[in-house]
Structure formats: structure tokens, C-alpha cells
Design an enzyme around this catalytic site. Structure first.
Site: not given
Length: 310
Positions: A107, A145, A109-111, A17
């Protein structure tokens, strides 16, 4: 977000995102901040493959550096699988094979995308059929997120960012992302912003009720007009992210000089997102940034959230 019947193996893809707008309010006693943000899911993905197992385990590979990704219960996707199993009273385990395309600590939101994908994958793998509302509740317990990664598209986030309202965004928005070899810690960036505000170097929104997404941002999204959106994009975390990273300030200036409409640090950084006038303009900016030795990717939004793949 989509679902499938019980299976021995499940593949789910979830997007990264960009925060088109990120207003940060005061810090609460629980350590979280009030937010008023606009998320847009973009075409940079995490792929999670879930297979039946006696226990809970995880493996991670990717197109980005994954050396800092934890392989134990610190991993948000593994925690998501355990939470779903506990909630639905499932006595089975799962192995999660994650293939990362979203920068780690970037920054974007991969996790959180991993966690959302794990929820959808395990729900399908185990046939728990919790439904979108219950999965959203579990996602909110995992991180601010994660709910957006479930739903995707373009959405307004309030509260900690987990209270979502879909935002109408017409057409396609083209972005060029500049990745960084060195990640940034989200808690550290929020802490730095708090300290900067205490020293008077950044403005704080003391009244939570005054923290809102500017109407001009929503109007530009509804119009589908990147030229209208560019001058109203904003990120309260950007001063904290660039404070000790002059390379980010230089990249922001270079991208605009090379033809981007504007640039912004994505979330807590250090990934930079340049908004471009269209696909051709984005490809031109990408090529010029790559010519300077930077890792630049052309992506677009908005795209759907976590989806089962065939």
C-alpha cells in the site's frame, strides 16, 4: 524529478508514499474508482539501476521480501521501459536492476516508484529528453500512483489519483511504519470495499463532484502541524483492509497507545503509518513497537520524487 545526459549506466531513486487522506468514490465501467487523495512521499526508497542491453530484462533484490515480484512483462518497471522505448522510437534495450526498500503489496506504491524510476532512468540512458510533462503522461498510462512517484513531495490526487495538484506542506512530518509479512492485493481491497458498500457497511460517494479533500487536511499540512493533521486523517479503504486482518486493528490500537498521534492504513494496506509529534516521539514509538516483535521503521516526509543519483 531530474534528468541527466546520455550515459552507459544510470541510477535513479524514487520514494514510497503514504496516503494522508484517501476518499474513494464510485467504481467506473473501466474498473477504476474516483479518488480524492493526498499523497506524501516519504524517506523509504526504491533504487533502479539501468544499463544498456540488447533486450529488456530485470533483476530484483531488496531489504524486503521480493519473492512475489514478477520478472517478466507483468513488472511495471519493465513495462515502463518498453513504453518509453516505443514512444521515443528507441531501438535499444535495457537491463533494470531494482533494489527494493518499499514493502511489496504494502500500500506504499513501491511498484509505482519502480516504474517512475525506470522512466527517468531510461530517458537519461537513451538521451530521449522527453521532458517532465511527457513523462507524466506516460506515467499515467502505467498506473494511477506512478505520476506522483515521479514528482514526490505532497500533492492532491484526483481522477484515478493521477491528476496531481501540488499541496503546500510546511516543515517535516515524522511517521512510523509497521510492515506486514503478508501483503494485500489492491484490486481485492477495492472490490471488498464495493461489496461492503453494497451491504451498507460503508458509505459511498455517489456523486463524483462531491468527492474532495477536506479543507482541514490541507490547512493542517500548510501549518506543518502534526497534531492538527492527526484527527482529520482518513482512509476509505481501511475498513476493507482490516476486515480479515485483526492483526492490523491490534497494531493500530497499540501504536496510539504507545504514543503515536494517530495511525492509518496506508493506501490499500497492509502497511500502517503512525503519525508522530516529531523525530524523538517517532523513535520512541518505533522502539516500543519493535519490542512487541513488529517490524517498525521511522521515516519522514515530504521528500522529492524520482531523482537521478550521482
Amino acid at each position: 524529478m531530474s534528468f541527466a545526459r546520455h550515459s552507459d549506466a544510470v541510477h535513479v531513486r524514487a520514494p514510497g508514499k503514504i496516503n494522508v487522506h484517501l476518499g474513494v468514490g464510485a467504481r467506473h465501467e473501466d474498473g477504476y474508482h474516483s479518488l480524492a487523495t493526498v499523497f506524501q512521499a516519504v524517506s523509504l526508497y526504491e533504487d533502479v539501476y539501468a544499463t544498456a542491453s540488447d533486450g529488456f530484462s530485470i533483476s530484483v533484490v531488496g531489504d524486503v521480501d521480493v519473492s512475489e515480484v514478477p520478472l517478466d512483462d507483468r513488472n511495471l518497471a519493465l513495462r515502463a521501459a518498453r513504453l518509453l522505448a516505443q514512444t521515443a522510437d528507441v531501438d535499444q534495450g535495457v537491463h533494470l536492476d531494482i533494489r527494493k526498500g518499499v514493502p511489496v503489496a504494502g500500500g506504499m506504491g513501491g511498484g509505482s516508484a519502480d516504474a517512475a524510476a525506470a522512466l527517468v532512468a531510461c530517458d537519461a540512458l537513451w538521451g530521449t529528453e522527453l521532458g517532465s510533462r511527457r513523462l507524466h503522461e506516460l506515467a499515467a498510462r502505467l498506473g494511477a500512483d506512478v505520476p506522483f512517484a515521479l514528482h514526490g513531495g505532497t500533492a492532491i490526487g484526483t481522477g484515478r489519483g493521477d491528476v496531481l495538484t501540488p499541496a503546500l506542506a510546511r516543515g517535516r512530518f515524522d511517521w512510523v511504519l509497521v510492515l506486514s509479512e503478508q501483503g494485500l492485493s489492491t484490486p481485492e481491497i477495492y472490490g471488498r470495499l464495493d461489496r461492503m458498500r453494497m451491504r451498507g457497511r460503508a458509505l459511498a460517494d455517489d456523486a463524483t463532484e462531491l468527492l474532495e479533500v477536506p479543507p482541514a487536511v490541507l490547512q493542517a499540512l500548510r501549518a506543518g502541524d502534526p497534531a492538527e493533521l492527526a484527527p482529520v486523517m482518513m482512509n476509505d479503504l481501511e475498513p476493507a483492509a482490516v476486515a480479515d486482518r485483526p492483526d492490523l486493528e491490534l497494531a493500530l490500537a497499540d501504536g496510539v497507545r504507545m504514543g503515536a498521534l494517530t495511525g492509518i492504513v496506508s493506501g490499500s494496506g497492509p502497511t500502517i503509518a503512525f503519525l508522530c509529534a516529531g523525530p524523538e516521539a517517532a523513535r520512541a514509538v518505533q522502539e516500543e513497537l519493535r519490542a512487541t516483535g513488529r517490524q517498525a521503521l521511522h521515516v519522514h516526509g515530504a521528500v522529492p520524487g524520482a531523482q537521478l543519483m550521482g
